[in-house]
Design a protein around this motif. Structure first.
Motif, PDB file in Angstrom:
ATOM      1  N   PHE A 146       5.742  -3.845  11.466  1.00 57.54           N
ATOM      2  CA  PHE A 146       5.101  -5.138  11.224  1.00 57.54           C
ATOM      3  C   PHE A 146       3.598  -4.971  11.003  1.00 57.54           C
ATOM      4  CE2 PHE A 146       2.825  -8.819  12.973  1.00 57.54           C
ATOM      5  CZ  PHE A 146       3.269  -9.793  12.100  1.00 57.54           C
ATOM      6  N   TYR A 147       2.937  -4.242  11.895  1.00 52.91           N
ATOM      7  CA  TYR A 147       1.489  -4.068  11.748  1.00 52.91           C
ATOM      8  C   TYR A 147       1.147  -3.199  10.551  1.00 52.91           C
ATOM      9  CZ  TYR A 147       0.608  -6.489  16.102  1.00 52.91           C
ATOM     10  OH  TYR A 147       0.522  -7.445  17.067  1.00 52.91           O
ATOM     11  N   GLY A 148       2.024  -2.258  10.240  1.00 53.70           N
ATOM     12  CA  GLY A 148       1.810  -1.431   9.055  1.00 53.70           C
ATOM     13  C   GLY A 148       1.870  -2.271   7.789  1.00 53.70           C
ATOM     14  N   SER A 149       2.870  -3.158   7.716  1.00 51.49           N
ATOM     15  CA  SER A 149       2.973  -4.020   6.534  1.00 51.49           C
ATOM     16  C   SER A 149       1.844  -5.047   6.536  1.00 51.49           C
ATOM     17  CB  SER A 149       4.334  -4.710   6.480  1.00 51.49           C
ATOM     18  OG  SER A 149       4.496  -5.574   7.595  1.00 51.49           O
ATOM     19  N   GLY A 150       1.377  -5.439   7.711  1.00 51.81           N
ATOM     20  CA  GLY A 150       0.249  -6.364   7.792  1.00 51.81           C
ATOM     21  C   GLY A 150      -1.005  -5.749   7.213  1.00 51.81           C
ATOM     22  N   LYS A 151      -1.218  -4.478   7.454  1.00 50.82           N
ATOM     23  CA  LYS A 151      -2.386  -3.793   6.891  1.00 50.82           C
ATOM     24  C   LYS A 151      -2.274  -3.722   5.371  1.00 50.82           C
ATOM     25  CE  LYS A 151      -3.529  -1.113  10.968  1.00 50.82           C
ATOM     26  NZ  LYS A 151      -3.566   0.196  11.589  1.00 50.82           N
ATOM     27  N   GLN A 152      -1.059  -3.482   4.894  1.00 54.91           N
ATOM     28  CA  GLN A 152      -0.854  -3.451   3.446  1.00 54.91           C
ATOM     29  C   GLN A 152      -1.142  -4.825   2.849  1.00 54.91           C
ATOM     30  OE1 GLN A 152       3.160  -2.147   2.989  1.00 54.91           O
ATOM     31  NE2 GLN A 152       2.671   0.016   3.335  1.00 54.91           N
ATOM     32  N   LEU A 153      -0.658  -5.871   3.522  1.00 52.07           N
ATOM     33  CA  LEU A 153      -0.906  -7.233   3.035  1.00 52.07           C
ATOM     34  C   LEU A 153      -2.398  -7.554   3.077  1.00 52.07           C
ATOM     35  CD1 LEU A 153       2.050  -9.229   4.614  1.00 52.07           C
ATOM     36  CD2 LEU A 153       1.753  -8.591   2.219  1.00 52.07           C
ATOM     37  N   GLU A 154      -3.061  -7.121   4.128  1.00 56.64           N
ATOM     38  CA  GLU A 154      -4.499  -7.367   4.246  1.00 56.64           C
ATOM     39  C   GLU A 154      -5.251  -6.689   3.101  1.00 56.64           C
ATOM     40  OE1 GLU A 154      -8.113  -6.319   7.331  1.00 56.64           O
ATOM     41  OE2 GLU A 154      -6.069  -6.427   8.095  1.00 56.64           O
ATOM     42  N   GLY A 155      -4.870  -5.485   2.785  1.00 51.16           N
ATOM     43  CA  GLY A 155      -5.479  -4.769   1.658  1.00 51.16           C
ATOM     44  C   GLY A 155      -5.222  -5.489   0.346  1.00 51.16           C
ATOM     45  N   ARG A 156      -4.022  -5.980   0.172  1.00 52.71           N
ATOM     46  CA  ARG A 156      -3.664  -6.701  -1.063  1.00 52.71           C
ATOM     47  C   ARG A 156      -4.449  -8.005  -1.164  1.00 52.71           C
ATOM     48  NH1 ARG A 156      -2.276  -6.714  -6.101  1.00 52.71           N
ATOM     49  NH2 ARG A 156      -0.589  -8.104  -6.648  1.00 52.71           N
ATOM     50  N   VAL A 157      -4.582  -8.740  -0.043  1.00 51.63           N
ATOM     51  CA  VAL A 157      -5.343  -9.994  -0.022  1.00 51.63           C
ATOM     52  C   VAL A 157      -6.806  -9.712  -0.354  1.00 51.63           C
ATOM     53  CG1 VAL A 157      -6.212 -11.838   1.482  1.00 51.63           C
ATOM     54  CG2 VAL A 157      -3.792 -11.231   1.525  1.00 51.63           C
ATOM     55  N   ASN A 158      -7.361  -8.685   0.213  1.00 52.45           N
ATOM     56  CA  ASN A 158      -8.755  -8.321  -0.080  1.00 52.45           C
ATOM     57  C   ASN A 158      -8.919  -7.982  -1.559  1.00 52.45           C
ATOM     58  OD1 ASN A 158      -9.562  -8.739   2.540  1.00 52.45           O
ATOM     59  ND2 ASN A 158      -9.359  -6.579   3.118  1.00 52.45           N
ATOM     60  N   GLU A 159      -7.958  -7.279  -2.096  1.00 51.43           N
ATOM     61  CA  GLU A 159      -7.980  -6.899  -3.491  1.00 51.43           C
ATOM     62  C   GLU A 159      -7.941  -8.143  -4.401  1.00 51.43           C
ATOM     63  OE1 GLU A 159      -4.733  -4.649  -6.021  1.00 51.43           O
ATOM     64  OE2 GLU A 159      -5.431  -3.419  -4.359  1.00 51.43           O
ATOM     65  N   LEU A 160      -7.057  -9.076  -4.064  1.00 55.39           N
ATOM     66  CA  LEU A 160      -6.952 -10.309  -4.846  1.00 55.39           C
ATOM     67  C   LEU A 160      -8.206 -11.176  -4.693  1.00 55.39           C
ATOM     68  CD1 LEU A 160      -3.219 -11.281  -4.241  1.00 55.39           C
ATOM     69  CD2 LEU A 160      -4.234 -10.403  -6.352  1.00 55.39           C
ATOM     70  N   SER A 161      -8.772 -11.214  -3.492  1.00 54.08           N
ATOM     71  CA  SER A 161      -9.990 -11.988  -3.244  1.00 54.08           C
ATOM     72  C   SER A 161     -11.133 -11.426  -4.075  1.00 54.08           C
ATOM     73  CB  SER A 161     -10.374 -11.965  -1.766  1.00 54.08           C
ATOM     74  OG  SER A 161      -9.417 -12.606  -1.006  1.00 54.08           O
ATOM     75  N   ALA A 162     -11.202 -10.127  -4.164  1.00 57.30           N
ATOM     76  CA  ALA A 162     -12.256  -9.491  -4.938  1.00 57.30           C
ATOM     77  C   ALA A 162     -12.104  -9.811  -6.406  1.00 57.30           C
ATOM     78  CB  ALA A 162     -12.255  -7.984  -4.701  1.00 57.30           C
ATOM     79  N   ARG A 163     -10.882  -9.930  -6.880  1.00 59.23           N
ATOM     80  CA  ARG A 163     -10.645 -10.237  -8.287  1.00 59.23           C
ATOM     81  C   ARG A 163     -11.023 -11.675  -8.605  1.00 59.23           C
ATOM     82  NH1 ARG A 163      -4.700  -8.273  -9.518  1.00 59.23           N
ATOM     83  NH2 ARG A 163      -5.241  -8.017 -11.703  1.00 59.23           N
ATOM     84  N   ILE A 164     -10.811 -12.580  -7.615  1.00 54.38           N
ATOM     85  CA  ILE A 164     -11.085 -13.996  -7.831  1.00 54.38           C
ATOM     86  C   ILE A 164     -12.589 -14.215  -7.902  1.00 54.38           C
ATOM     87  CG2 ILE A 164     -10.900 -16.288  -6.810  1.00 54.38           C
ATOM     88  CD1 ILE A 164      -8.168 -15.455  -5.782  1.00 54.38           C
ATOM     89  N   LYS A 165     -13.349 -13.521  -7.150  1.00 54.68           N
ATOM     90  CA  LYS A 165     -14.803 -13.740  -7.096  1.00 54.68           C
ATOM     91  C   LYS A 165     -15.451 -13.355  -8.338  1.00 54.68           C
ATOM     92  CE  LYS A 165     -15.237 -13.141  -2.189  1.00 54.68           C
ATOM     93  NZ  LYS A 165     -15.804 -12.421  -1.146  1.00 54.68           N
TER      94      LYS A 165
END
Length: 97
Positions: A78-97
Motif C-alpha cells: 500500500f505505501y509503495g503504491s502510495g509513493k508511486q501515486l505521489e510521484g505521478r501526482v507531482n508529475e501531473l501537477s508540474a505539467r499543469i503549472k
C-alpha cells in the motif's frame, strides 16, 4: 541349664525382633516405591498436560505471526503504491503549472 534359659529367651527375642523389623522394612520400602511411582506418574501426566497447552499456544502464535506477516506485506504494498501515486501526482501537477 537353668542359667541359660534367660539368655536363650533373650537371643530368640532378639532374632524375632530383627526378623519382624526386616519384614516391616521391606513393607516400608515397597510402600515408598509405590508412592514414588504414583508421584512420578502424576508428574508425567501433569507435564503432558502442560506440554499440550504449550503446543496449542505455539500453534496460535504461529498463526498470529503469519497474519502479521500478511498485514506487513499489505502495508508495504500500500505505501509503495502510495509513493508511486505521489510521484505521478507531482508529475501531473508540474505539467499543469
Amino acid at each position: 541349664m537353668h542359667e541359660y534359659i534367660p539368655t536363650v529367651v533373650l537371643v530368640i527375642g532378639l532374632f524375632a525382633g530383627i526378623w519382624l523389623n526386616r519384614r516391616d522394612f521391606s513393607k516400608l520400602k515397597a510402600d515408598t516405591n509405590r508412592q514414588f511411582g504414583d508421584t512420578k506418574s502424576e508428574m508425567n501426566r501433569q507435564f503432558d498436560a502442560v506440554n499440550k497447552r504449550l503446543d496449542r499456544a505455539d500453534s496460535r502464535l504461529d498463526r498470529i505471526e503469519a497474519r502479521l506477516d500478511r498485514v506487513d506485506a499489505d502495508l508495504r504494498e500500500f505505501y509503495g503504491s502510495g509513493k508511486q501515486l505521489e510521484g505521478r501526482v507531482n508529475e501531473l501537477s508540474a505539467r499543469i503549472k
